[in-house]
Enzyme design. Structure first.
Site, short mmCIF file in Angstrom:
data_model
loop_
_atom_site.label_atom_id
_atom_site.label_comp_id
_atom_site.label_asym_id
_atom_site.label_seq_id
_atom_site.Cartn_x
_atom_site.Cartn_y
_atom_site.Cartn_z
N ASP A 114 0.94 -2.01 0.11
CA ASP A 114 0.01 0.31 0.08
C ASP A 114 0.86 0.97 0.08
O ASP A 114 0.10 2.68 -0.77
CB ASP A 114 -0.70 0.38 1.47
CG ASP A 114 -1.67 -1.03 1.25
OD1 ASP A 114 -2.10 -1.28 0.23
OD2 ASP A 114 -1.77 -1.68 2.40
N LYS A 138 18.88 6.92 6.43
CA LYS A 138 19.02 5.50 5.85
C LYS A 138 20.36 5.71 6.10
O LYS A 138 21.57 6.11 5.58
CB LYS A 138 18.60 5.08 4.56
CG LYS A 138 17.35 5.51 4.09
CD LYS A 138 16.74 5.67 2.35
CE LYS A 138 17.32 7.01 2.13
NZ LYS A 138 17.48 6.66 0.25
N ASP A 154 18.52 2.38 -5.09
CA ASP A 154 19.53 2.28 -5.62
C ASP A 154 20.14 1.39 -5.11
O ASP A 154 21.72 1.47 -5.96
CB ASP A 154 19.53 3.50 -7.29
CG ASP A 154 20.47 4.51 -6.07
OD1 ASP A 154 19.99 4.66 -5.13
OD2 ASP A 154 21.57 4.77 -6.67
#
Lengths: 314, 314
Positions: free
Chosen positions: B30, B237, B262
């Site tokens: 979702d 991250k 990526d």
């Protein structure tokens, strides 16, 4: 006195105030290699007794070599600094990481004919020593590199644009640079990715000054090491390339030489790995008594301060 | 189609050109968390089909979150960038490492009353997000810090001189800084040694731009990491502090969320360690097919390029 131990794991002898121990220690060596900052002085402050201690050694026929990882000064500059501090010396007695690097580039590296240039991150000391060995270079103190990176630089670097990328660069040499910036790091990374050899004058992470620590030459290489995932060939202490160069010049018997320094992991390691007859730590710099006594790299002997050698009354 | 594997060690599914596989993959989620540079665009070049792909996801009721480690821009700046590239978006959909860092400082760190200031190495994006959380700061884009280090700075820093050292600094936050210099590194090191918390917006060593790589935010922290011998707490991250912050804001079911990126070692790791239902690698950025297929961190699935999702014909 106990025999000097050959390994770095035994407890070092504490020689301060031990007149007989000091005398016995000193007679074992003909050559003393000195780290300078943190041993002879700190910043611009000469430690009391430094001059007299060196005089005592000279009077007893010892050869002195001043071995410095400071790449910002040439040997001539460094000699002037020694003299300015009241320490008689000659250029020939000085061995710096910028000189060691220049010798390595000019005499040991076999560069292709069209890749002879060095891209320098560093100050004038490196430039002077490269000139003394007739090594062509770019970067360094050139004002063209002391500027902010501009948006068009990214594109030009990516495209190997000849206005910013010199195809003849075959070496990147990184030393202490008070004018480090993004542009220099981006160019150095790009050159190394294109195949240039990655060299560092030295990899000391910190620089002692004014009684505390500042970013050292190793900190200039750190971004490149992280980006590349590989280390440079380092030419300063504790690299044995530097020891080989010193030996090549002074032709001494390693078993009769002693390295004196304040850093276990560079100075003392340098002497131990070079299989010198002795290593002597002093507590006026980076390493603590605990480092010397129970750290992973331990000198053969240590002193509170260099001038404790005067206690030998030789 | 095979079950999505829970671990990162199985071979990922290659979904390019596999219509049924793509459809089955997309129906599992979702929410799609997108890394941006290297996925949606490179530098200022939007990949063909990016806009249409995001439109397809929106049309199928998917929630999109643009998760970026780029700390040089605020969320508002980043939203403008997305819109400028033709990608409809709202500030609320953008989650940047500078925002994540600001939230961490203002809401999670418990700083003493007299240590509330942040010394910033970074650009305006960090400053804007700190302001949005009412966090006081110094450094950053202030011209007073965009200058050469001077000899007297060493002494002043060593002496905690109030003209250069602010005793209220309790945090050093390091992000990508195109104006990194020796002075900023020396100050950051000194503040951390005095007890400031060492934070990094993110630790990506490189920054993709113009089809190649440049120094990233991690490279700004690298000198400090080497000097201190310790790592910063990283808020971008793959730090789960960022995932927690995103979840806190969007309240999604992790098992129904997919991270698209990526870079195996940041984006994909971020999704795997966050226990998201899926991770999707694309080959338009840093990691190669080999990285995804046989590297240590592998996505559940991968595509040649994001717009291959259009092949689902949903």
């Amino acid at each position: 006195m106990a025999q000097l131990h050959p390994a770095s794991t035994a407890a070092p002898l504490y020689l301060t105030g031990n007149k007989d121990g000091l005398r016995e220690f000193l007679t074992k060596f003909d050559v003393f290699l000195f780290d300078c900052d943190g041993v002879l002085w700190s910043g611009d402050h000469t430690f009391p007794g430094t001059v007299e201690t060196l005089e005592l050694l000279r009077n007893n026929g010892k050869q002195l070599v001043f071995v410095t990882n400071n790449s910002t000064k040439s040997r001539a500059d460094y000699c002037k600094k020694l003299q300015g501090l009241g320490i008689p010396s000659t250029v020939e007695e000085v061995f710096s990481s910028s000189y060691s690097s220049s010798i390595y580039i000019s005499r040991i590296l076999q560069l292709p004919e069209n890749k002879l240039k060095v891209f320098v991150i560093g100050e004038t000391g490196i430039e002077q020593e490269l000139r003394s060995e007739n090594v062509p270079f770019i970067g360094g103190t050139d004002p063209a590199y002391r500027r902010d990176v501009e948006p068009e630089d990214f594109k030009k670097i990516a495209e190997d644009d000849s206005s910013i990328i010199d195809p003849e660069v075959g070496v990147v040499l990184v030393g202490l640079d008070y004018h480090l910036n993004y542009l220099k790091l981006a160019l150095a990374f790009h050159y190394i990715k294109r195949g240039a050899v990655f060299l560092a004058t030295n990899i000391d992470s910190t620089l002692p000054s004014s009684g505390t620590l500042f970013p050292g030459a190793g900190s200039m290489s750190a971004p490149l090491i992280m980006m590349l995932g590989s280390d440079p060939t380092a030419l300063g202490k504790p690299s044995q390339a530097m020891m080989d160069a010193i030996e090549g010049k002074f032709k001494f018997d390693r078993s009769r030489a002693c390295m004196v320094g304040d850093r276990a992991n560079t100075d003392i390691r340098f002497g131990l790995e070079g299989k010198l007859g002795g290593t002597l730590g002093v507590l006026t710099g980076v390493s603590s008594k605990e480092d010397f006594v129970s750290g992973p790299v331990r000198p053969h002997a240590y002193l509170d301060k260099l001038s404790d050698l005067l206690g030998s009354e030789l």
